[in-house]
Scaffold this motif. Structure first.
Motif, mmCIF file in Angstrom:
data_model
loop_
_atom_site.group_PDB
_atom_site.id
_atom_site.type_symbol
_atom_site.label_atom_id
_atom_site.label_comp_id
_atom_site.label_asym_id
_atom_site.label_seq_id
_atom_site.Cartn_x
_atom_site.Cartn_y
_atom_site.Cartn_z
ATOM 1 N N SER A 22 64.594 64.438 65.188
ATOM 2 C CA SER A 22 65.218 65.526 64.874
ATOM 3 C C SER A 22 66.849 65.352 64.611
ATOM 4 O O SER A 22 67.629 64.495 65.283
ATOM 5 C CB SER A 22 64.852 66.787 65.482
ATOM 6 N N HIS A 32 66.824 68.713 60.457
ATOM 7 C CA HIS A 32 65.762 67.773 59.979
ATOM 8 C C HIS A 32 64.859 67.611 60.968
ATOM 9 O O HIS A 32 64.994 67.453 62.274
ATOM 10 C CB HIS A 32 66.866 66.485 59.774
ATOM 11 N N ASN A 34 61.015 65.224 61.427
ATOM 12 C CA ASN A 34 60.128 64.177 60.621
ATOM 13 C C ASN A 34 58.667 64.775 60.908
ATOM 14 O O ASN A 34 58.553 65.712 61.696
ATOM 15 C CB ASN A 34 60.248 62.816 61.251
ATOM 16 N N ASP A 35 57.702 64.042 60.428
ATOM 17 C CA ASP A 35 56.294 64.648 60.314
ATOM 18 C C ASP A 35 55.604 64.523 61.777
ATOM 19 O O ASP A 35 54.766 65.066 62.182
ATOM 20 C CB ASP A 35 55.397 63.754 59.456
#
Ligand SMILES: Cc1cc2nc3c(=O)[nH]c(=O)nc-3n(C[C@H](O)[C@H](O)[C@H](O)COP(=O)(O)O)c2cc1C
Length: 161
Positions: A22, A32, A34-35
């Motif tokens: 992140s 931001h 991520n998955d």
């Protein structure tokens, strides 16, 4: 606090080889994710973006851990440590986290964090360590307690989930 108590003791493990990534602005607002972050925390990426990073804060984490973390990253150092986080459903997951500043033209512009799985032995060690720190800090303490059925029913009225 609005936890879902039915999931409170359920642990999600970060799979070996996966990392949670992140980024935040200078106030710790997520910019931001991520998955893997989304999958493990139970929040969608859209839900995470724009939220303060303490959305994941678990009540078992001592306050002093984060105070030290902020001090380090504001001083330009990389902070490394073990963090217990709370999922959206009230469950939890443990990570080894590395948090540091991102500089552009010598100026601090944002923070980034990368987190990886930790061993069972480390989880047990850190849970004990953080419990002891919270006790010493006279912070909230986790209690496991057996109640009679009648007492449970009385209290369950106050618990959501
Ligand atoms: C890049 C970055 C990543 C962070 N990751 C986490 C995290 O995974 N879990 C967490 O509880 N706090 C994380 N924090 C710290 C939170 O911003 C916050 O300080 C912490 O949850 C304590 O909450 P409080 O300040 O409301 O007491 C992160 C901060 C930054 C800058």
């Amino acid at each position: 606090m609005d936890y879902n108590y039915s999931e409170f003791l359920i642990e999600t493990e970060v799979p070996e080889g996966e990392v949670i990534i992140s980024r935040t602005d200078l106030e710790g607002i997520i910019t931001h994710a991520n998955d893997v972050f989304s999958k493990i925390s139970g929040y969608s990426v859209d839900e995470l973006i724009g939220k303060p990073h303490n959305i994941l804060r678990h009540p078992d984490m001592p306050k002093s851990a984060f105070a030290h973390m902020w001090q380090s990253i504001q001083n330009g150092e990389t902070w490394q440590g073990y963090v217990k986080n709370m999922r959206k459903d009230g469950g939890f997951y443990w990570v080894f986290a590395e948090i540091s500043g991102v500089h552009k033209n010598g100026e601090l512009v944002e923070y980034k964090s990368i987190r990886s799985p930790i061993s069972r032995a480390k989880v047990l060690e850190m849970q004990k360590k953080y419990d002891a720190i919270k006790l010493a800090e006279k912070d909230t303490i986790r209690v496991v307690h057996y109640l009679s059925y009648n007492e449970y029913q009385k209290r369950a009225l106050h618990i959501k989930g």
